[in-house]
Design a protein around this motif. Sequence first.
Motif, PDB file in Angstrom:
ATOM      1  N   LEU A 118       0.827  -1.208   0.000  1.00  0.00           N
ATOM      2  CA  LEU A 118       0.000   0.000   0.000  1.00  0.00           C
ATOM      3  C   LEU A 118       0.860   1.257   0.000  1.00  0.00           C
ATOM      4  CD1 LEU A 118      -2.778  -1.085   2.539  1.00  0.00           C
ATOM      5  CD2 LEU A 118      -2.875  -1.090   0.041  1.00  0.00           C
ATOM      6  N   VAL A 119       1.942   1.255   0.792  1.00  0.00           N
ATOM      7  CA  VAL A 119       2.839   2.412   0.804  1.00  0.00           C
ATOM      8  C   VAL A 119       3.535   2.552  -0.540  1.00  0.00           C
ATOM      9  CG1 VAL A 119       4.928   3.364   1.848  1.00  0.00           C
ATOM     10  CG2 VAL A 119       3.167   2.347   3.291  1.00  0.00           C
ATOM     11  N   GLY A 120       3.933   1.425  -1.127  1.00  0.00           N
ATOM     12  CA  GLY A 120       4.625   1.466  -2.408  1.00  0.00           C
ATOM     13  C   GLY A 120       3.774   2.006  -3.527  1.00  0.00           C
ATOM     14  N   LEU A 121       2.444   1.820  -3.469  1.00  0.00           N
ATOM     15  CA  LEU A 121       1.570   2.364  -4.502  1.00  0.00           C
ATOM     16  C   LEU A 121       1.659   3.877  -4.575  1.00  0.00           C
ATOM     17  CD1 LEU A 121      -1.626   0.165  -4.021  1.00  0.00           C
ATOM     18  CD2 LEU A 121       0.009   0.056  -5.904  1.00  0.00           C
ATOM     19  N   ILE A 122       2.004   4.509  -3.464  1.00  0.00           N
ATOM     20  CA  ILE A 122       2.126   5.961  -3.420  1.00  0.00           C
ATOM     21  C   ILE A 122       3.572   6.405  -3.609  1.00  0.00           C
ATOM     22  CG2 ILE A 122       1.773   8.006  -1.959  1.00  0.00           C
ATOM     23  CD1 ILE A 122      -0.493   6.480  -0.596  1.00  0.00           C
ATOM     24  N   VAL A 123       4.492   5.682  -2.985  1.00  0.00           N
ATOM     25  CA  VAL A 123       5.895   6.108  -2.977  1.00  0.00           C
ATOM     26  C   VAL A 123       6.651   5.618  -4.193  1.00  0.00           C
ATOM     27  CG1 VAL A 123       8.052   6.009  -1.688  1.00  0.00           C
ATOM     28  CG2 VAL A 123       5.898   6.224  -0.468  1.00  0.00           C
ATOM     29  N   ASN A 124       6.696   4.285  -4.387  1.00  0.00           N
ATOM     30  CA  ASN A 124       7.491   3.729  -5.489  1.00  0.00           C
ATOM     31  C   ASN A 124       6.917   2.373  -5.872  1.00  0.00           C
ATOM     32  OD1 ASN A 124       9.530   2.545  -7.131  1.00  0.00           O
ATOM     33  ND2 ASN A 124      11.022   3.959  -6.254  1.00  0.00           N
ATOM     34  N   PRO A 125       5.949   2.331  -6.821  1.00  0.00           N
ATOM     35  CA  PRO A 125       5.331   1.047  -7.190  1.00  0.00           C
ATOM     36  C   PRO A 125       6.306   0.038  -7.740  1.00  0.00           C
ATOM     37  CG  PRO A 125       4.048   2.905  -8.023  1.00  0.00           C
ATOM     38  CD  PRO A 125       5.328   3.465  -7.510  1.00  0.00           C
ATOM     39  N   LEU A 126       7.367   0.486  -8.407  1.00  0.00           N
ATOM     40  CA  LEU A 126       8.273  -0.450  -9.049  1.00  0.00           C
ATOM     41  C   LEU A 126       9.055  -1.270  -8.044  1.00  0.00           C
ATOM     42  CD1 LEU A 126       9.565  -1.562 -11.600  1.00  0.00           C
ATOM     43  CD2 LEU A 126      11.212   0.327 -11.499  1.00  0.00           C
ATOM     44  N   TRP A 127       9.555  -0.644  -7.001  1.00  0.00           N
ATOM     45  CA  TRP A 127      10.425  -1.342  -6.063  1.00  0.00           C
ATOM     46  C   TRP A 127       9.696  -1.738  -4.775  1.00  0.00           C
ATOM     47  CZ3 TRP A 127      15.023  -3.086  -7.523  1.00  0.00           C
ATOM     48  CH2 TRP A 127      15.633  -2.491  -8.637  1.00  0.00           C
ATOM     49  N   ILE A 128       9.149  -0.768  -4.063  1.00  0.00           N
ATOM     50  CA  ILE A 128       8.594  -1.051  -2.741  1.00  0.00           C
ATOM     51  C   ILE A 128       7.376  -1.960  -2.841  1.00  0.00           C
ATOM     52  CG2 ILE A 128       7.594  -0.011  -0.674  1.00  0.00           C
ATOM     53  CD1 ILE A 128       9.287   2.417  -1.139  1.00  0.00           C
ATOM     54  N   SER A 129       6.467  -1.710  -3.804  1.00  0.00           N
ATOM     55  CA  SER A 129       5.294  -2.567  -3.943  1.00  0.00           C
ATOM     56  C   SER A 129       5.683  -3.983  -4.343  1.00  0.00           C
ATOM     57  CB  SER A 129       4.329  -1.984  -4.978  1.00  0.00           C
ATOM     58  OG  SER A 129       3.740  -0.809  -4.497  1.00  0.00           O
ATOM     59  N   THR A 130       6.689  -4.123  -5.204  1.00  0.00           N
ATOM     60  CA  THR A 130       7.140  -5.458  -5.606  1.00  0.00           C
ATOM     61  C   THR A 130       7.715  -6.220  -4.422  1.00  0.00           C
ATOM     62  OG1 THR A 130       7.625  -4.631  -7.818  1.00  0.00           O
ATOM     63  CG2 THR A 130       8.644  -6.716  -7.177  1.00  0.00           C
ATOM     64  N   ILE A 131       8.545  -5.527  -3.630  1.00  0.00           N
ATOM     65  CA  ILE A 131       9.114  -6.169  -2.439  1.00  0.00           C
ATOM     66  C   ILE A 131       8.002  -6.541  -1.455  1.00  0.00           C
ATOM     67  CG2 ILE A 131      10.599  -5.793  -0.434  1.00  0.00           C
ATOM     68  CD1 ILE A 131      12.331  -3.997  -2.231  1.00  0.00           C
ATOM     69  N   GLY A 132       7.042  -5.621  -1.250  1.00  0.00           N
ATOM     70  CA  GLY A 132       5.942  -5.904  -0.334  1.00  0.00           C
ATOM     71  C   GLY A 132       5.109  -7.084  -0.780  1.00  0.00           C
ATOM     72  N   ALA A 133       4.839  -7.197  -2.087  1.00  0.00           N
ATOM     73  CA  ALA A 133       4.061  -8.325  -2.596  1.00  0.00           C
ATOM     74  C   ALA A 133       4.798  -9.636  -2.366  1.00  0.00           C
ATOM     75  CB  ALA A 133       3.773  -8.129  -4.088  1.00  0.00           C
ATOM     76  N   ALA A 134       6.124  -9.624  -2.586  1.00  0.00           N
ATOM     77  CA  ALA A 134       6.912 -10.839  -2.362  1.00  0.00           C
ATOM     78  C   ALA A 134       6.902 -11.239  -0.885  1.00  0.00           C
ATOM     79  CB  ALA A 134       8.349 -10.620  -2.845  1.00  0.00           C
ATOM     80  N   VAL A 135       7.045 -10.250   0.002  1.00  0.00           N
ATOM     81  CA  VAL A 135       7.008 -10.535   1.449  1.00  0.00           C
ATOM     82  C   VAL A 135       5.650 -11.089   1.855  1.00  0.00           C
ATOM     83  CG1 VAL A 135       7.084  -9.474   3.737  1.00  0.00           C
ATOM     84  CG2 VAL A 135       8.789  -8.848   2.025  1.00  0.00           C
ATOM     85  N   ALA A 136       4.560 -10.483   1.346  1.00  0.00           N
ATOM     86  CA  ALA A 136       3.217 -10.950   1.696  1.00  0.00           C
ATOM     87  C   ALA A 136       2.976 -12.380   1.208  1.00  0.00           C
ATOM     88  CB  ALA A 136       2.165 -10.002   1.102  1.00  0.00           C
ATOM     89  N   VAL A 137       3.436 -12.703   0.011  1.00  0.00           N
ATOM     90  CA  VAL A 137       3.235 -14.058  -0.517  1.00  0.00           C
ATOM     91  C   VAL A 137       4.023 -15.077   0.298  1.00  0.00           C
ATOM     92  CG1 VAL A 137       3.722 -15.548  -2.483  1.00  0.00           C
ATOM     93  CG2 VAL A 137       2.679 -13.313  -2.859  1.00  0.00           C
ATOM     94  N   ILE A 138       5.282 -14.772   0.586  1.00  0.00           N
ATOM     95  CA  ILE A 138       6.127 -15.719   1.331  1.00  0.00           C
ATOM     96  C   ILE A 138       5.549 -15.987   2.718  1.00  0.00           C
ATOM     97  CG2 ILE A 138       8.391 -16.021   2.397  1.00  0.00           C
ATOM     98  CD1 ILE A 138       9.563 -14.485   0.005  1.00  0.00           C
TER      99      ILE A 138
END
Length: 324
Positions: free
Chosen positions: A33-53
């Motif tokens: 959610l934070v990455g959607l505002i700050v940096n979708p390319l990096w932070i959202s990708t990392i967050g999605a990977a963390v959530a899935v794992i």
Amino acid sequence: MDTDSEPADHDEAHLPGPSIGPIGFAIGVVLVLVGLIVNPLWISTIGAAVAVIFGVLWSREATAEMRRSHVAPEPELREAGVGDAPAVPANVGEAAMPKPEPGERFPRSKFLEASTLGLGAVIGGVVTVPVAGFALLPAFLGQKRHEVDLGPVSDLAEGQWYIATFMTDPAEGETSRRTAFVRNNGSVKSGAQQVPSFTIISNRCAHLGCPVQANGPMGKTKSEKTGNGPIQLHEVQPAGFGCPCHGGQYDTEGNRTAGPPVRGLDRYDFEIKNGRLILLSMYSVSKVDGTGAQAKIHKYKLAGPGEHVDGIEQVLYPLQPPHH
């Protein structure tokens, strides 16, 4: 003898231990959610990977006891009463889990658990994606390209600096007025032909965006009316450029020489159309090697004031909407 302690110990032994799965999953969702505002390319990708794992780990931990209850007991290797130890009778008080029906690949409880998690993910997406889309997409879609006609190239003397003031969109009036420092570098060889070369530097300070001034005396002023409204060209002889707000200083190529700015001054792309100088989109610059037509510009996508454009720091800033 305290016979009441045994059942309590038995129940306590089957309590699930502490789990980091829910915490990791929650952290991953927050990063998305934070990455959607700050940096979708990096932070959202990392967050999605963390959530899935951590979501997978959480699911496995939640169903571990159920999976163990469905493991078939090993056959007894010896008969009761034979050998060193007698066979241990099953606990009559524990109800046996029913075996799956023929053809049933997994129990109903497991299906319901997977369905609940999947439905939660779908609901979260349905709620989050439209809100993020309405909040973020307008800044990236439907942007008009503004071209600014600064007049005939023949009106700009070679080697002379000008302070150009213009409006990027006359329909918006004075709110779109901008200033740039323009120098005609003469001709430079490109392939088999000579093409005009210009240095066009924005006056937006790379520290906090204050208007930078030319450090030098001004001369004559030229005025012309084009499709972008009135254009003014003030002759100037700068020794460099300086910001009056916080003391940022730049050389004549826009490189930072002193003060708090984190990079050089932004520049404009340009083209020559029908003998006229046309300003295009802005871009950011980390530094410039050399001068004039021979300068090597370290060019990057336009960034906001105070933002690094190179190094590891560049991933820490919000994604910039397109500027024209």
